[in-house]
Design a protein around this motif. Structure first.
Motif, PDB file in Angstrom:
ATOM      1  N   MET A   4       0.820  -1.195   0.000  1.00 47.06           N
ATOM      2  CA  MET A   4       0.000   0.000   0.000  1.00 47.06           C
ATOM      3  C   MET A   4       0.867   1.263   0.000  1.00 47.06           C
ATOM      4  O   MET A   4       0.519   2.240  -0.633  1.00 47.06           O
ATOM      5  CB  MET A   4      -0.924  -0.049   1.230  1.00 47.06           C
ATOM      6  CG  MET A   4      -1.893   1.085   1.286  1.00 47.06           C
ATOM      7  SD  MET A   4      -3.075   0.930  -0.048  1.00 47.06           S
ATOM      8  CE  MET A   4      -4.315   2.000   0.451  1.00 47.06           C
ATOM      9  N   GLN A   5       1.994   1.178   0.716  1.00 50.48           N
ATOM     10  CA  GLN A   5       2.901   2.330   0.789  1.00 50.48           C
ATOM     11  C   GLN A   5       3.458   2.662  -0.599  1.00 50.48           C
ATOM     12  O   GLN A   5       3.550   3.823  -0.958  1.00 50.48           O
ATOM     13  CB  GLN A   5       4.037   2.023   1.771  1.00 50.48           C
ATOM     14  CG  GLN A   5       4.935   3.199   2.063  1.00 50.48           C
ATOM     15  CD  GLN A   5       4.250   4.277   2.894  1.00 50.48           C
ATOM     16  OE1 GLN A   5       3.160   4.099   3.417  1.00 50.48           O
ATOM     17  NE2 GLN A   5       4.890   5.421   2.990  1.00 50.48           N
ATOM     18  N   LYS A   6       3.834   1.637  -1.386  1.00 49.78           N
ATOM     19  CA  LYS A   6       4.361   1.865  -2.735  1.00 49.78           C
ATOM     20  C   LYS A   6       3.288   2.479  -3.627  1.00 49.78           C
ATOM     21  O   LYS A   6       3.572   3.364  -4.436  1.00 49.78           O
ATOM     22  CB  LYS A   6       4.862   0.558  -3.347  1.00 49.78           C
ATOM     23  CG  LYS A   6       6.169   0.090  -2.803  1.00 49.78           C
ATOM     24  CD  LYS A   6       6.637  -1.140  -3.561  1.00 49.78           C
ATOM     25  CE  LYS A   6       7.986  -1.590  -3.028  1.00 49.78           C
ATOM     26  NZ  LYS A   6       8.485  -2.752  -3.749  1.00 49.78           N
ATOM     27  N   PHE A  50       1.368   9.630  -5.512  1.00 46.62           N
ATOM     28  CA  PHE A  50       1.886  10.965  -5.199  1.00 46.62           C
ATOM     29  C   PHE A  50       2.820  11.450  -6.303  1.00 46.62           C
ATOM     30  O   PHE A  50       2.761  12.615  -6.717  1.00 46.62           O
ATOM     31  CB  PHE A  50       2.617  10.942  -3.849  1.00 46.62           C
ATOM     32  CG  PHE A  50       3.238  12.251  -3.495  1.00 46.62           C
ATOM     33  CD1 PHE A  50       4.609  12.451  -3.646  1.00 46.62           C
ATOM     34  CD2 PHE A  50       2.461  13.297  -3.037  1.00 46.62           C
ATOM     35  CE1 PHE A  50       5.185  13.660  -3.333  1.00 46.62           C
ATOM     36  CE2 PHE A  50       3.032  14.517  -2.717  1.00 46.62           C
ATOM     37  CZ  PHE A  50       4.405  14.708  -2.870  1.00 46.62           C
ATOM     38  N   SER A  51       3.684  10.572  -6.807  1.00 47.94           N
ATOM     39  CA  SER A  51       4.613  10.944  -7.885  1.00 47.94           C
ATOM     40  C   SER A  51       3.865  11.343  -9.148  1.00 47.94           C
ATOM     41  O   SER A  51       4.194  12.333  -9.797  1.00 47.94           O
ATOM     42  CB  SER A  51       5.565   9.784  -8.183  1.00 47.94           C
ATOM     43  OG  SER A  51       6.357   9.494  -7.072  1.00 47.94           O
TER      44      SER A  51
END
Length: 99
Positions: free
Chosen positions: A1-3, A9-10
């Motif tokens: 989930m973090q990736k 975001f990127s």
């Protein structure tokens, strides 16, 4: 989930930067359009017509004439008067001028 969040975001950052760049270039192109009394733009506006800056003329290639003032500058090419003279253009004999 973090990736996934990092990738999202990127992508949002890249998209935002792209939008800012497009807006910047649009605003910059407006700043380069002819504005009254500025140089090196070949003309400025006076009332309802465009007036060629000193040393410039509006050229009508179809007619072979040049003009110092016109109402629709987008319909003409903008040249220095010396370039127009060298190219064989003459002042329209049907137009009076105070110059």
């Amino acid at each position: 989930m973090q990736k996934f969040k990092l990738v999202l975001f990127s992508l949002a950052t890249v998209l935002c930067c792209g939008i800012v760049a497009v807006v910047f270039f649009k605003l910059q192109s407006r700043a380069l359009s002819p504005v009254e009394g500025t140089s090196p733009n070949p003309y400025y506006y006076s009332a309802d017509h465009a007036v060629a800056q000193n040393g410039y003329v509006f050229v009508s290639p179809k007619k072979g004439y040049y003009y110092f003032e016109v109402t629709k500058p987008e319909d003409f090419q903008h040249l220095s008067q010396s370039e127009a003279d060298k190219s064989g253009f003459i002042m329209d004999p049907n137009v009076s001028t105070l110059n």
